[in-house]
Design an enzyme around this catalytic site. Structure first.
Site, PDB file in Angstrom:
ATOM      1  CB  ILE A  10      38.465   3.108  21.617  1.00 13.91           C
ATOM      2  CG1 ILE A  10      38.637   4.373  22.475  1.00 13.91           C
ATOM      3  CG2 ILE A  10      37.497   3.354  20.457  1.00 13.91           C
ATOM      4  CD1 ILE A  10      39.340   5.513  21.782  1.00 13.91           C
ATOM      5  CG  ASP A  14      39.515  -2.505  30.358  1.00 20.75           C
ATOM      6  OD1 ASP A  14      38.635  -2.314  31.226  1.00 20.75           O
ATOM      7  OD2 ASP A  14      40.285  -3.483  30.372  1.00 20.75           O
ATOM      8  CB  SER A 128      42.550 -12.659  30.284  1.00 19.02           C
ATOM      9  OG  SER A 128      41.616 -13.199  31.177  1.00 19.02           O
ATOM     10  CD  GLU A 130      38.352 -17.549  31.962  1.00 13.60           C
ATOM     11  OE1 GLU A 130      37.676 -18.555  31.738  1.00 13.60           O
ATOM     12  OE2 GLU A 130      38.252 -16.876  33.008  1.00 13.60           O
ATOM     13  CE1 TYR A 152      38.388 -12.930  26.428  1.00  8.49           C
ATOM     14  CE2 TYR A 152      39.063 -14.063  28.436  1.00  8.49           C
ATOM     15  CZ  TYR A 152      38.999 -12.908  27.673  1.00  8.49           C
ATOM     16  OH  TYR A 152      39.554 -11.746  28.157  1.00  8.49           O
TER      17      TYR A 152
END
Ligand code: NAP
Ligand code: GDD
Length: 324
Positions: A10, A14, A128, A130, A152
Site C-alpha cells: 500500500i 499503485d 507484469s 516484464e 524479477y
C-alpha cells in the site's frame, strides 16, 4: 454492508492510487506495511499522508508467512490486492536471490493465507509485462508465451502460475493483471520516467547540470497509474476470475520520453542527457507493447491519459515540487 479491501504494498505508487479509489467507492481499506514504515511515517508513508486517518495499517512482511496469515485472519477481507514486491528490475540483477525469494514466497504465503482464512476473498495479483521479456509477438496479449529476461520477470511468472493454480485447484476467485508500465508523479525515483521528470526539474531549478541515463533505445508501453488501478478494481467486480493485459497499445523509446520532458520545460534534451554504459542491463526487454482488447471488451476499460499527457503531468508535478 461495507466491503473490506486488503492491499499489500500500500505504500507504493499503485497502493497510493488504489487506496484512494477504494475509499472513494466506500470500502474499508486495510494495508500491510513493513514495521519500519510505522516507525518512520514521515518518509515511508509520504504517498499515503493525505489519507492516513482513513485507512488501517497492519505490520507485516512478504518474508513472514505468520505475519501475512495473522493479518488475513484478523481482517477477513472481501478483496485482496497483492501489490507488494521488490519491483525494480535493475536491482533484481544485483540481488536475484532476495527478489526471487521475496516475490515468489510472498505471493505463495498470501494466497495460502486466503485459502485457509478467507476463501471467499477475491484476489488480485500484480503480474507484469516484464514476463513477456524476449517477446514472441508484438503486441503481447493474454495468450502470448512468456520468456522473462530478469530475476524479477521470473518471480512474476511464478506468481502468475501460483495465482492461476490457486484458482484452478482450490477455486479461489484469483485474477492476474498483466500490467504494462504505468507511471505518475508518485512513481519511485529510480524508474526511468520519474528519474527523467525529476532530473528535468532539478536542471531547470539550477540544482543539477546533467542527467545520466542507460539504454535510450528501449521501448515501453507507458500509461498512467490511476487508470491502471481502475482496471485492477474492475477485474475483481466480474462474475468470474480471469487474467487480463492492461496497456495503452502505444510504445515510445526512453529517448522520446526524455525529449518531450525536456521540451515541456523549455530545454533541449541533447544539452543535458549523457549515456552511461553502467546503467545498461545485462539482459534487456526491447519491445513491450500490449494488446488490451480483452480488458476493453470485458472490463469496459480504456486508458484516459495518453503519452504526451503523462509526460507533461509528471514534469509539471516535479517542477512544482522543485519550486516549493
Ligand atoms: P512500488 O512503488 O515499488 O511499491 C512496491 C510495494 O511493495 C511498496 O509498498 C513496498 O513497501 C512493498 N514491499 C516491497 N518489499 C516488501 C516486503 N518484503 N514486505 C512487504 N512489503 C514489501 O511498486 P508499484 O509501481 O506500486 O507496483 C505495484 C506492483 O505492481 C508491484 O508488484 C510491481 O512489481 C507490479 N507492477 C508494476 C508495474 C508498474 O509499471 N508500476 C507494472 C507491472 C507490475 P516499502 O514501501 O516498505 O518498500
Ligand atoms: N531505471 C532506469 N534508469 N531505466 C533506464 C535508464 C535509467 O537510467 N536508462 C534507460 N532505462 C531503460 C531501462 O533499461 C528499461 O528498458 C526502461 O528504461 C524502463 O526501465 P524502468 O523505468 O526501470 O522500468 P522497467 O520497465 O524495467 O520495469 C517497470 O515496469 C515493469 C512492467 O513492464 C517496473 O515498474 C516493474 O515493476 C514492472 O513490472
Amino acid at each position: 454492508m461495507t466491503k473490506k479491501a486488503l492491499i499489500t504494498g500500500i505504500t507504493g505508487q499503485d497502493g497510493a492510487y488504489l487506496s484512494r479509489l477504494l475509499l472513494d467507492k466506500g470500502y474499508e481499506v486495510h494495508g500491510i506495511v513493513r514495521r519500519v514504515a510505522l516507525e518512520d511515517p514521515e518518509h515511508r508513508l509520504w504517498r499515503l499522508r493525505p489519507i492516513l486517518d482513513k485507512i488501517v495499517l497492519h505490520p507485516g512482511s512478504l518474508e513472514s508467512y505468520a505475519s501475512l496469515f495473522s493479518v488475513v485472519e484478523k481482517v477477513k477481507p472481501d478483496e485482496c490486492y497483492h501489490l507488494a514486491a521488490q519491483s525494480f528490475v535493475s536491482y533484481s540483477f544485483e540481488d536475484e536471490f532476495s527478489t526471487i525469494n521475496t516475490n515468489i514466497n510472498g505471493t505463495h504465503y498470501i494466497l495460502s493465507s486466503i485459502k485457509n482464512k478467507a476463501p471467499e476473498c477475491k484476489f488480485y495479483f500484480a503480474a507484469s509485462s516484464e514476463m513477456f521479456g524476449q517477446v514472441k509477438e508484438v503486441p503481447q496479449k493474454e495468450t502470448t508465451p512468456f520468456h522473462p529476461r530478469s530475476p524479477y520477470g521470473i518471480s512474476k511468472v511464478a506468481g502468475f502460475d501460483l495465482t492461476r493454480n490457486y484458482r484452478e485447484a482450490y477455486g479461489l476467485f484469483a485474477c492476474n493483471g498483466i500490467l504494462f508500465n504505468h507511471e505518475s508523479s508518485m512513481r519511485g525515483y529510480e524508474f526511468v520516467t520519474r528519474k527523467i521528470s525529476r532530473g528535468v526539474a532539478k536542471i531547470k531549478a539550477g540544482l543539477s547540470k546533467e542527467l545520466r541515463l542507460g539504454n535510450l533505445d528501449a521501448k515501453r508501453d507507458w500509461g498512467f497509474a490511476a487508470d491502471y488501478c481502475e482496471a485492477m478494481y474492475l477485474m475483481l467486480q466480474q462474475d468470474k476470475p480471469d487474467d487480463y493485459v492492461v496497456a495503452t497499445g502505444q510504445t515510445h523509446t526512453v529517448r522520446e520520453f526524455a525529449e518531450l520532458a525536456f521540451k515541456h520545460a523549455g530545454l533541449n534534451w541533447k544539452d543535458y542527457v549523457k549515456t552511461d554504459e553502467t546503467l545498461f542491463r545485462p539482459a534487456e526487454v526491447h519491445e513491450l507493447k500490449g494488446d488490451c482488447t480483452k480488458a476493453r471488451k470485458v472490463l469496459k476499460w480504456k486508458p484516459k491519459v495518453d503519452f504526451e499527457g503523462l509526460v507533461k503531468m509528471m514534469v509539471d508535478a516535479d517542477l512544482k515540487r522543485a519550486k516549493a
